[in-house]
Enzyme design. Structure first.
Site, PDB file in Angstrom:
ATOM      1  N   GLU A 103       0.841  -1.203   0.000  1.00 14.23           N
ATOM      2  CA  GLU A 103       0.000   0.000   0.000  1.00 14.23           C
ATOM      3  C   GLU A 103       0.875   1.252   0.000  1.00 14.23           C
ATOM      4  OE1 GLU A 103      -3.010  -0.012  -0.624  1.00 14.23           O
ATOM      5  OE2 GLU A 103      -3.816  -1.959  -0.006  1.00 14.23           O
ATOM      6  N   TYR A 110       1.777   7.229  -7.095  1.00 17.89           N
ATOM      7  CA  TYR A 110       1.100   8.442  -7.547  1.00 17.89           C
ATOM      8  C   TYR A 110       2.055   9.632  -7.533  1.00 17.89           C
ATOM      9  CZ  TYR A 110      -2.972   5.482  -7.103  1.00 17.89           C
ATOM     10  OH  TYR A 110      -3.865   4.447  -7.244  1.00 17.89           O
ATOM     11  N   GLU A 163     -10.583  -1.726   0.223  1.00 12.90           N
ATOM     12  CA  GLU A 163      -9.794  -2.370  -0.831  1.00 12.90           C
ATOM     13  C   GLU A 163     -10.624  -2.660  -2.081  1.00 12.90           C
ATOM     14  OE1 GLU A 163      -6.650  -2.895  -0.782  1.00 12.90           O
ATOM     15  OE2 GLU A 163      -5.908  -3.370   1.215  1.00 12.90           O
TER      16      GLU A 163
END
Length: 324
Positions: A103, A110, A163
């Site tokens: 994660e 990004y 999720e």
């Protein structure tokens, strides 16, 4: 040392040759086999495509990715970590540490996109927006409330919904651009993230079902009611968030269908019945095609790489090769 202090008299090492649940090893192998890093995806190839987007489309894309970054940050530093104390096996603990790490990799991905395509001022503006957007902050608040609570199975429900459902209002946009041959390398990276999240949601949902089998019927019924209530709360907020993002580009209704489609998948991961009927989840076929392993980028969901993923190849050399 006080007389009341108690030392741990024995610590057990994890033994992968003694499994209580074969699913732990299966998922571990899948996750490690899927390992990837954002630096290996040549996002810079999308710079010409980025230049074809309007200012509004660029802002939308950055805001979508900033929202996804926030969810990954929560899941990597709080969500997956909060599940570890309630693990039923040491191997489950190991899988959850892998999930938490990936994660954080997703969150960094990004930033890799931002630093390649955007200016520092644009990046700062997008992150400022994420802190001020009411619906995005509300989404984080709802999930964190249960992560910080003391009910293990409710934490697993919240984690599975994050999720398998909450990410998808954001995942829609890169698939939309990809279906129009825009930002295709970025889309390849997002597919890597989606592939990971699919395994995470499946595994945490599976562990929820294992835990559910250990409680009485009354608790089971309460947890089912809780799950649907939480989903409704998150869905209502997600609709507002989606409208805020997508109204100006006319994609809101399509994104809502995608949300409902993935809400049903999240419920299935938890072992529950789908909530939304088929006619409310008929996702744009172009989006489903862009999601598939046979999309134009030829992304391989199972080998750990797509056409954009670059890994160096080893070549046998001799001493003479190094004489320049």
């Amino acid at each position: 040392m006080t007389g009341n202090a108690k030392l741990i008299d024995r610590v057990s090492a994890i033994n992968w040759n003694r499994l209580q649940d074969e699913k732990d090893a299966e998922v571990w192998d899948r996750l490690t086999g899927n390992f990837w890093l954002p630096e290996k995806v040549p996002v810079s190839n999308d710079i010409p495509s980025w230049g074809t987007l309007t200012a509004g489309e660029k802002q939308l894309t950055m805001r979508v990715f900033t929202g996804l970054t926030m969810l990954d940050t929560i899941q990597g530093t709080v969500g997956a970590v909060s599940l570890i104390p309630d693990a039923l096996t040491p191997h489950e603990e190991a899988v959850l540490t892998n999930i938490a790490f990936m994660e954080s990799v997703h969150a960094k991905s990004y930033s890799q996109i931002f630093s390649t395509l955007c200016s520092t001022a644009e990046i700062d503006d997008a992150f400022r927006w994420s802190e001020e957007n009411r619906n995005l902050q509300r989404k984080a608040e709802i999930v964190l409330q249960y992560y910080r609570g003391d009910e293990p199975l409710k934490r697993k429900v919240a984690s599975t919904l994050l999720e398998s459902f909450l990410f998808y209002s954001g995942f829609y946009l890169p698939m939309y651009w990809s279906s129009r041959a825009k930002l295709t390398n970025t889309a390849d990276m997002i597919r890597l993230i989606i592939r990971d999240e699919a395994v995470h949601g499946y595994y945490i949902g599976y562990k929820f079902q294992r835990g559910l089998a250990l409680v009485d019927d009354v608790t089971r019924a309460e947890l089912k009611d809780y799950t649907y209530e939480l989903l409704f709360e998150l869905y209502d907020n997600e609709v507002e968030y989606t409208q805020d993002l997508y109204d100006e580009v006319g994609l809101t209704e399509d994104v809502k269908k995608f949300l409902r489609y993935n809400a049903n998948k999240a419920l299935m991961n938890l072992g529950y019945e789908a909530l939304f009927p088929r006619d409310e989840t008929d996702v744009n076929p172009a989006i489903l095609s862009a999601l598939s392993p046979n999309a134009d980028e030829n992304h391989d969901f199972f080998s750990g790489s797509g056409s954009s993923y670059v890994i160096g190849k080893a070549v046998v050399t001799e001493d003479d090769d190094w004489d320049f």
